[in-house]
Enzyme design. Sequence first.
Site, PDB file in Angstrom:
ATOM      1  N   GLY A  46      59.608  42.737  35.058  1.00 14.86           N
ATOM      2  CA  GLY A  46      58.242  42.459  35.509  1.00 14.86           C
ATOM      3  C   GLY A  46      57.952  40.972  35.556  1.00 14.86           C
ATOM      4  O   GLY A  46      58.807  40.143  35.203  1.00 14.86           O
ATOM      5  N   GLY A  47      56.753  40.615  35.979  1.00 13.38           N
ATOM      6  CA  GLY A  47      56.391  39.203  36.170  1.00 13.38           C
ATOM      7  C   GLY A  47      56.467  38.406  34.883  1.00 13.38           C
ATOM      8  O   GLY A  47      57.095  37.341  34.817  1.00 13.38           O
ATOM      9  N   VAL A  55      62.851  51.562  27.855  1.00 14.14           N
ATOM     10  CA  VAL A  55      62.279  51.892  26.551  1.00 14.14           C
ATOM     11  C   VAL A  55      61.706  53.278  26.303  1.00 14.14           C
ATOM     12  O   VAL A  55      61.281  53.563  25.193  1.00 14.14           O
ATOM     13  CB  VAL A  55      61.125  50.919  26.293  1.00 14.14           C
ATOM     14  N   TYR A 103      45.423  53.140  29.453  1.00 15.42           N
ATOM     15  CA  TYR A 103      46.014  51.814  29.211  1.00 15.42           C
ATOM     16  C   TYR A 103      45.299  51.110  28.054  1.00 15.42           C
ATOM     17  O   TYR A 103      45.940  50.530  27.161  1.00 15.42           O
ATOM     18  CB  TYR A 103      45.886  51.014  30.507  1.00 15.42           C
ATOM     19  N   GLY A 140      45.232  38.213  29.565  1.00 13.36           N
ATOM     20  CA  GLY A 140      44.248  38.674  30.532  1.00 13.36           C
ATOM     21  C   GLY A 140      44.937  38.979  31.846  1.00 13.36           C
ATOM     22  O   GLY A 140      46.078  39.456  31.874  1.00 13.36           O
TER      23      GLY A 140
HETATM   24  N1  CAA Z   1      33.962  47.393  36.988  1.00 18.10           N
HETATM   25  C1  CAA Z   1      32.851  48.034  37.402  1.00 18.10           C
HETATM   26  N2  CAA Z   1      32.857  48.927  38.400  1.00 18.10           N
HETATM   27  C2  CAA Z   1      34.021  49.180  38.993  1.00 18.10           C
HETATM   28  C3  CAA Z   1      35.206  48.567  38.604  1.00 18.10           C
HETATM   29  C4  CAA Z   1      35.143  47.639  37.561  1.00 18.10           C
HETATM   30  N3  CAA Z   1      36.228  46.970  37.117  1.00 18.10           N
HETATM   31  N4  CAA Z   1      36.196  49.029  39.370  1.00 18.10           N
HETATM   32  C5  CAA Z   1      35.643  49.919  40.220  1.00 18.10           C
HETATM   33  N5  CAA Z   1      34.343  49.995  40.009  1.00 18.10           N
HETATM   34  C6  CAA Z   1      33.373  50.808  40.739  1.00 18.10           C
HETATM   35  C7  CAA Z   1      33.536  50.611  42.231  1.00 18.10           C
HETATM   36  O1  CAA Z   1      32.863  49.446  42.651  1.00 18.10           O
HETATM   37  C8  CAA Z   1      32.906  51.899  42.775  1.00 18.10           C
HETATM   38  O2  CAA Z   1      31.514  51.765  42.719  1.00 18.10           O
HETATM   39  P1  CAA Z   1      30.615  52.510  43.813  1.00 18.10           P
HETATM   40  O3  CAA Z   1      30.931  53.976  43.697  1.00 18.10           O
HETATM   41  O4  CAA Z   1      29.240  52.151  43.383  1.00 18.10           O
HETATM   42  O5  CAA Z   1      31.029  51.925  45.118  1.00 18.10           O
HETATM   43  C9  CAA Z   1      33.321  52.938  41.733  1.00 18.10           C
HETATM   44  O6  CAA Z   1      33.660  52.184  40.547  1.00 18.10           O
HETATM   45  C10 CAA Z   1      34.526  53.744  42.185  1.00 18.10           C
HETATM   46  O7  CAA Z   1      35.566  52.806  42.465  1.00 18.10           O
HETATM   47  P2  CAA Z   1      36.703  53.119  43.480  1.00 18.10           P
HETATM   48  O8  CAA Z   1      36.124  53.476  44.840  1.00 18.10           O
HETATM   49  O9  CAA Z   1      37.699  51.999  43.444  1.00 18.10           O
HETATM   50  O10 CAA Z   1      37.256  54.491  42.875  1.00 18.10           O
HETATM   51  P3  CAA Z   1      38.709  54.985  42.891  1.00 18.10           P
HETATM   52  O11 CAA Z   1      38.703  56.302  42.200  1.00 18.10           O
HETATM   53  O12 CAA Z   1      39.275  54.896  44.269  1.00 18.10           O
HETATM   54  O13 CAA Z   1      39.505  53.905  42.025  1.00 18.10           O
HETATM   55  C11 CAA Z   1      40.084  52.639  40.128  1.00 18.10           C
HETATM   56  C12 CAA Z   1      39.131  53.685  40.691  1.00 18.10           C
HETATM   57  C13 CAA Z   1      41.513  53.156  40.172  1.00 18.10           C
HETATM   58  C14 CAA Z   1      39.681  52.434  38.682  1.00 18.10           C
HETATM   59  C15 CAA Z   1      39.992  51.344  40.948  1.00 18.10           C
HETATM   60  O14 CAA Z   1      38.649  50.939  41.025  1.00 18.10           O
HETATM   61  C16 CAA Z   1      40.774  50.218  40.337  1.00 18.10           C
HETATM   62  O15 CAA Z   1      41.976  50.104  40.542  1.00 18.10           O
HETATM   63  N6  CAA Z   1      40.101  49.352  39.552  1.00 18.10           N
HETATM   64  C17 CAA Z   1      40.752  48.263  38.864  1.00 18.10           C
HETATM   65  C18 CAA Z   1      41.236  48.720  37.491  1.00 18.10           C
HETATM   66  C19 CAA Z   1      41.797  47.544  36.733  1.00 18.10           C
HETATM   67  O16 CAA Z   1      41.122  46.549  36.496  1.00 18.10           O
HETATM   68  N7  CAA Z   1      43.060  47.611  36.366  1.00 18.10           N
HETATM   69  C20 CAA Z   1      43.701  46.527  35.707  1.00 18.10           C
HETATM   70  C21 CAA Z   1      45.122  46.483  36.160  1.00 18.10           C
HETATM   71  S1  CAA Z   1      45.918  44.971  35.688  1.00 18.10           S
HETATM   72  C22 CAA Z   1      46.240  45.187  34.082  1.00 18.10           C
HETATM   73  O17 CAA Z   1      45.989  46.201  33.494  1.00 18.10           O
HETATM   74  C23 CAA Z   1      46.907  44.025  33.408  1.00 18.10           C
HETATM   75  C24 CAA Z   1      46.187  43.662  32.207  1.00 18.10           C
HETATM   76  O18 CAA Z   1      46.631  43.979  31.122  1.00 18.10           O
HETATM   77  C25 CAA Z   1      44.958  42.836  32.291  1.00 18.10           C
END
Ligand code: CAA
Length: 222
Positions: free
Chosen positions: A15-16, A37, A128, A159
């Site tokens: 990974g990165g 793992v 997660y 982060g």
């Molecule tokens: N905060 C607040 N609201 C959020 C949000 C967030 N972070 N993410 C999504 N929403 C809201 C959307 O704006 C949407 O609002 P409306 O219905 O009012 O339009 C609602 O939630 C539904 O969102 P989606 O249409 O995206 O719904 P979905 O079911 O298609 O997807 C999801 C949901 C998979 C959670 C998608 O929103 C997503 O991928 N979000 C990001 C999740 C995230 O931050 N993951 C981190 C990955 S990186 C990581 O994990 C590394 C690390 O250690 C930091």
Amino acid sequence: MSDKERAAIVTGAAGGIGRALVKGLLGAGIRVAAVDVVNYDDCARKCAQIQAECGPIDILVNNAGITRDMTFKKMTKAAWDEVMRTNLDSCFNMTKQVMDGMVERGWGRVINVSSVNGQKGAFGQTNYSAAKAGIHGFTKALALEVARKNVTVNTISPGYIGTKMVTAIPKEILDSKILPQIPVGRLGKPEEVAGLIIYLCSEEAAFVTGANISINGGQHMY
Ligand code: CAA
């Protein structure tokens, strides 16, 4: 013994963060092996083979991690189990293979890579966030058990870092919901995380144990 003679295992090395870390450790003169793992018996076999071929392992970086993001309403048992296995069970599976040797030799470093989302929770990440929060409980308990043997156990909580895991987030969510929460105004760099881990591997970090060190551009402070 100097850092130059140490040997490390890094999980999630493809990974990165893992790639930057392997490069950084090699640059610091530390020998590095990479391991997958999820299965306990595979970890035992692979670690035994590495230690037979390369000698004792002084440093373990439990860095393997995956996401299966979905809201809790949509969360499947498979998505829960996969994330628990890869992100949390892996810490047990791997640490078990090297800890007795570290304690016997009286020197060791274990660094467990958690996440800001284990500290503060994240939308769409009940699996997660739970696994990443669990990592720090593991760190603290184990740190207590091995502190007197000069083995340190620490968590780091990155982060949002510019890796595929983060760039896979839908762009509109990243731009509108996540980047505005990062005071530094950008994603972190894998090399910045690697630098922190390499410090924790060093002799100078001997008094740091049971800590959870944030590296998140100011996104979450406590
Ligand atoms: N905060 C607040 N609201 C959020 C949000 C967030 N972070 N993410 C999504 N929403 C809201 C959307 O704006 C949407 O609002 P409306 O219905 O009012 O339009 C609602 O939630 C539904 O969102 P989606 O249409 O995206 O719904 P979905 O079911 O298609 O997807 C999801 C949901 C998979 C959670 C998608 O929103 C997503 O991928 N979000 C990001 C999740 C995230 O931050 N993951 C981190 C990955 S990186 C990581 O994990 C590394 C690390 O250690 C930091």
